[in-house]
Scaffold this motif. Structure first.
Motif, PDB file in Angstrom:
ATOM      1  N   TRP A 105       0.696  -1.455  -0.201  1.00  0.00           N
ATOM      2  CA  TRP A 105      -0.072  -0.107  -0.191  1.00  0.00           C
ATOM      3  C   TRP A 105       0.715   1.219  -0.061  1.00  0.00           C
ATOM      4  CZ3 TRP A 105      -3.189   3.015  -1.377  1.00  0.00           C
ATOM      5  CH2 TRP A 105      -4.365   3.758  -0.062  1.00  0.00           C
ATOM      6  N   GLN A 145       2.514   1.582  -3.130  1.00  0.00           N
ATOM      7  CA  GLN A 145       1.447   2.031  -4.227  1.00  0.00           C
ATOM      8  C   GLN A 145       1.388   3.373  -4.383  1.00  0.00           C
ATOM      9  OE1 GLN A 145      -2.003  -0.008  -3.693  1.00  0.00           O
ATOM     10  NE2 GLN A 145      -3.092   1.523  -4.588  1.00  0.00           N
ATOM     11  N   THR A 193      -0.781   6.233   6.788  1.00  0.00           N
ATOM     12  CA  THR A 193      -0.981   5.332   7.001  1.00  0.00           C
ATOM     13  C   THR A 193      -1.781   4.907   8.631  1.00  0.00           C
ATOM     14  OG1 THR A 193       0.965   3.820   7.713  1.00  0.00           O
ATOM     15  CG2 THR A 193       0.484   3.732   5.222  1.00  0.00           C
ATOM     16  N   THR A 218      -7.528   1.204   1.294  1.00  0.00           N
ATOM     17  CA  THR A 218      -6.439   1.568   0.685  1.00  0.00           C
ATOM     18  C   THR A 218      -6.913   1.702  -1.316  1.00  0.00           C
ATOM     19  OG1 THR A 218      -6.449  -0.695  -0.272  1.00  0.00           O
ATOM     20  CG2 THR A 218      -5.169   0.216   1.425  1.00  0.00           C
ATOM     21  N   ILE A 262      -4.633  -4.114  -4.771  1.00  0.00           N
ATOM     22  CA  ILE A 262      -3.609  -3.365  -5.352  1.00  0.00           C
ATOM     23  C   ILE A 262      -3.555  -2.469  -6.705  1.00  0.00           C
ATOM     24  CG2 ILE A 262      -1.013  -4.303  -5.862  1.00  0.00           C
ATOM     25  CD1 ILE A 262      -1.820  -7.030  -5.004  1.00  0.00           C
TER      26      ILE A 262
END
Lengths: 235, 235
Positions: free
Chosen positions: A93, A96, A160, B52, B67
């Motif tokens: 994550w 990404q 996060t 996410t 993802i």
């Protein structure tokens, strides 16, 4: 382990995202190309076409590993210096998010180089102005709004949640860079991303980052890097 | 595990690098947005701002994981389907190559969209011509020459030697796409990258890829994707 970072010595550029991670982690590293003979060492490594030659700086020598591509280097450093979650899902994550930062960095660069990296800004001033208008009209809000909302959805401190990651350090650089390159546009825009500007302040106050920013290791912004202050492109 | 791939249904685009890996691996997947109600499912997931959320397609649902970012998805799939080395150094090296492919893909896209993704090609034809000239003058040789030399330095079959990786599949797509978008320019250029064109042929002959290319799952190239055939931009 002592790392060797290879990057252009006169600019922050893409190398800066790596420098910020190394500095925050208190890692031991040499910024090779800024030392004596460093540039030619860097060029030699880039021209090698065996092993795992980098396509372009930055690249990092870590023991026997030679790692290029900013986000790839950060993926490696994040796992070793507590700058990313340890579990696979969290690790991917944050990676990404960093890759989305990288896409944005390229779009920032294109504001002054819409016709490509091989021509000077002076040879593409009119298209640069046009691209910059589009950038501020439709891209900045899209990218920064996305990050701002993610910070908000996770408690408002870091991307996060409660722990800083290398992607937070990179967002510091994005806010700082846009303030440098487009002072008027950014001032007008910032009220839309209150959580990102607060995040920027939190990064700036981290002891290792604070010391780094005050040191000569931090190269000042200039008109050779990603973030360039051209009056014609600001408001 | 059955994967759900989310990507724009009418183009190859960045999703194609993921499709090629899934197809070569013989993985079980649904190309969600091409099915009934798929587009709205995709948009709903993109607009979510918790968990996410992806910034943009493509993204892959793999069990509980979501993802995004093409290279990140390939990093994940490569490890699970034998399309990348298992050891950390090799894994990072292939990821690094993929990130360089991603940089090149962005430059390819910029040939027809130098003023940014928010304007139509028709509104930027003159800068597109200029950018395309620069692209062929200084960028194609730099990127493809790099990959061609790496294939050569590793035995001439694949990027890392004797085993195919997802980055090889991506290079197939690059050669194929440049042939589609710039048929004359590419024909004149190809003699400079004999190892890459041979690699392209080896990928095309892999049974799963061959079946995929002959199927309706392979969306034809068109003028909405990354590789666009505009006569004005070819020779």
């Amino acid at each position: 382990m002592r790392y060797q970072l290879y990057y252009w010595p006169m600019i922050q550029g893409r190398g800066e995202y790596v420098r910020l991670a190394l500095e925050d982690a208190g890692a031991d590293y040499t910024d090779v190309a800024r030392g004596k003979g460093g540039m030619s060492a860097m060029m030699t490594m880039m021209e090698a076409r065996k092993g795992t030659p980098p396509f372009a700086p930055p690249f990092l020598k870590a023991g026997n590993l030679m790692i290029a591509q900013t986000a790839n280097i950060l993926l490696y450093l994040g796992a070793r210096h507590g700058l990313a979650p340890k579990a696979e899902a969290g690790k991917m994550w944050v990676h990404q998010l960093q890759l989305t930062v990288a896409d944005f960095v390229l779009e920032i660069h294109d504001t002054h180089h819409p016709l490509g990296p091989s021509l000077y800004y002076e040879d593409q001033k009119a298209p640069a102005k046009k691209r910059t208008e589009e950038f501020w009209k439709s891209r900045v809000q899209k990218y920064l709004g996305y990050f701002d909302e993610i910070v908000g959805a996770n408690g408002g401190a870091w991307l996060t949640g409660r722990r800083v990651t290398y992607a937070d350090l990179s967002l510091f650089q994005i806010v700082e860079g846009l303030r440098y390159a487009f002072p008027k546009r950014m001032q007008a825009f910032e009220k839309k991303i209150p959580r990102l500007t607060a995040l920027r302040d939190r990064v700036a106050e981290r002891p290792n980052i604070k010391a780094y920013l005050a040191s000569e290791r931090r190269i000042p912004f200039n008109e050779e890097g990603i973030f360039r202050r051209y009056k014609a492109l600001d408001l």
